[in-house]
Design a protein around this motif. Structure first.
Motif, mmCIF file in Angstrom:
data_model
loop_
_atom_site.group_PDB
_atom_site.id
_atom_site.type_symbol
_atom_site.label_atom_id
_atom_site.label_comp_id
_atom_site.label_asym_id
_atom_site.label_seq_id
_atom_site.Cartn_x
_atom_site.Cartn_y
_atom_site.Cartn_z
ATOM 1 N N ASP A 1 0.540 -1.152 -0.170
ATOM 2 C CA ASP A 1 -0.015 0.159 -0.031
ATOM 3 C C ASP A 1 1.126 1.390 0.067
ATOM 4 N N TRP A 2 1.097 1.826 -1.092
ATOM 5 C CA TRP A 2 2.236 2.781 -1.224
ATOM 6 C C TRP A 2 1.576 4.267 -0.563
ATOM 7 N N ASN A 3 0.257 4.289 -0.484
ATOM 8 C CA ASN A 3 -0.163 5.396 0.349
ATOM 9 C C ASN A 3 0.360 5.533 1.897
ATOM 10 N N VAL A 4 0.408 4.248 2.543
ATOM 11 C CA VAL A 4 0.507 4.347 4.096
ATOM 12 C C VAL A 4 2.037 3.807 4.387
ATOM 13 N N MET A 5 2.580 2.984 3.281
ATOM 14 C CA MET A 5 3.966 2.474 3.725
ATOM 15 C C MET A 5 5.148 3.657 3.235
ATOM 16 N N ASN B 1 11.107 2.671 4.342
ATOM 17 C CA ASN B 1 11.499 1.628 5.451
ATOM 18 C C ASN B 1 10.721 0.527 5.370
ATOM 19 N N SER B 2 9.406 0.777 5.557
ATOM 20 C CA SER B 2 8.388 -0.381 5.709
ATOM 21 C C SER B 2 8.459 -1.148 4.471
ATOM 22 N N VAL B 3 8.506 -0.679 3.188
ATOM 23 C CA VAL B 3 8.452 -1.397 2.010
ATOM 24 C C VAL B 3 9.835 -2.240 1.934
ATOM 25 N N TYR B 4 10.789 -1.453 2.203
ATOM 26 C CA TYR B 4 12.079 -2.337 2.217
ATOM 27 C C TYR B 4 12.138 -3.455 3.316
ATOM 28 N N GLY C 1 3.443 7.643 3.946
ATOM 29 C CA GLY C 1 3.839 7.623 5.342
ATOM 30 C C GLY C 1 4.655 8.938 5.437
ATOM 31 N N LYS C 2 6.026 8.297 6.187
ATOM 32 C CA LYS C 2 7.015 9.261 6.482
ATOM 33 C C LYS C 2 7.756 9.436 5.219
#
Length: 356
Positions: free
Chosen positions: A247-251, A254-257, A315-316
């Motif tokens: 979910d590109w809108n939320v992550m 760092n979360s994706v990686y 996200g960030k």
């Protein structure tokens, strides 16, 4: 006739019989003289419960010690899977260990083993099974309990970006997973680029060594086991494939990686390009200089100088680079090839991955 005389006469008869049959004096199923009248150890008689690759290293180390007949005199195996891909069964057969299917009958355990060892078994052990072992049962768990109780501690360690992990040897309790007293613990650092598979190999080695260390002073180790802290308890439940959807809108980046590092041995990350599912086979976390500030989460940008395709994260914020990906009907391609073949001719406003 006293027990010592029975031991001596029994040993002489067993020795003569083995010589007549042309077999070695000590085999993998050999039991020390002490154990013939009921072991109080050491050496200890062990029933091993395990299913997967993480289990094998502990089983290997137990079997290695059994060969010396010092701290371990007997090892047999219980497993739930009979498939050809079960490396626990493969190793047990190579070493000529006795193998039992789960659930195991208590009549096969009572009076024949001192302790049960559970490593990545995935089944709750009933109280009637635990009571078959005079020393109870212990478990090798791949986290620093009480952090990451549950079926997938290694995945959640990476998924949450933990920089420290480790192994816990704990007592088994009936009806609940991962709540027993801590027998031993050992910690290690987690590299920021380390994958779950890499951490699994490291912790399986560590777990096997820690298990053997526990057996060197088993009675003392069990006596002085300490309850787990009631603070900082976290859970690592069984994962499924939906965890791989981005979910590109939320992550943020760092979360994706971290998700890529946690799942790359199981499933690729999943996103969508103009309604078509895309498998992200290799992802890296990169900083982008002079990035377009108006980009939205999921937007794609190609860095010509570095020849890399980046995705803006939510996200960030931050960016991840797509190193390899797969689209149905096409061979695996690089981020550069995907940009040239699919993204380049698309209007800027449509150059994006969609959240599924």
């Amino acid at each position: 006739m006293n027990c010592n005389l029975l031991k001596l006469s029994g040993f002489k008869f067993h020795k003569c019989l083995l010589i007549l049959l042309g077999k070695p004096l000590f085999s993998h199923s050999a039991v020390s003289l002490k154990n013939k009248c009921g072991s109080k150890g050491p050496p200890w008689r062990v029933m091993f419960f395990g299913n997967d690759d993480f289990s094998v290293k502990s089983l290997q180390m137990l079997t290695s010690k059994m060969r010396t007949q010092t701290i371990i005199s007997k090892v047999d195996v219980v497993t739930t899977s009979t498939g050809s891909g079960n490396n626990v069964i493969s190793f047990a057969k190579e070493e000529k260990l006795d193998i039992y299917d789960w659930p195991v009958n208590t009549s096969l355990l009572e009076g024949k083993y001192d302790i049960g060892v559970v490593v990545s078994f995935g089944r709750l052990i009933p109280e009637k099974i635990i009571k078959c072992f005079p020393q109870g049962m212990i478990n090798v768990h791949a986290s620093l309990l009480p952090r990451w109780r549950g079926a997938a501690p290694i995945i959640y360690t990476i998924l949450n970006g933990d920089l420290t992990s480790g192994v816990t040897i704990m007592k088994i309790h009936p009806r609940r997973f991962d709540v027993g007293e801590i027998v031993r613990q050992h910690s290690c650092s987690v590299n920021k680029d380390e994958t779950a598979d890499e951490l699994k190999k490291k912790l399986s080695e560590m777990g096997g060594r820690l298990l053997i260390d526990s057996f060197k002073e088993l009675t003392r180790s069990l006596r002085y086991a300490v309850p787990q802290s009631e603070n900082d308890i976290t859970y690592a439940p069984k994962v499924d494939k939906t965890l791989s959807i981005i979910d590109w809108n939320v992550m943020d980046s760092n979360s994706v990686y971290n998700r890529y590092r946690a799942l790359c041995g199981l499933w690729p990350l999943i996103t969508t390009w103009h309604g078509t599912s895309v498998k992200l086979l290799k992802v890296c976390n990169h900083q982008m200089s002079n990035a377009e500030t108006r980009l939205q989460p999921g937007d794609l940008v190609y860095d010509k100088q570095r020849q890399k395709l980046f995705v803006k994260c939510g996200g960030k914020g931050g960016y991840v680079s797509i190193e390899k990906l797969k689209i149905p009907g096409h061979k695996t391609m690089s981020g550069k090839d995907f940009f040239n073949g699919f993204v380049y001719m698309t209007p800027n406003s449509e150059r994006k991955f969609d959240s599924t």
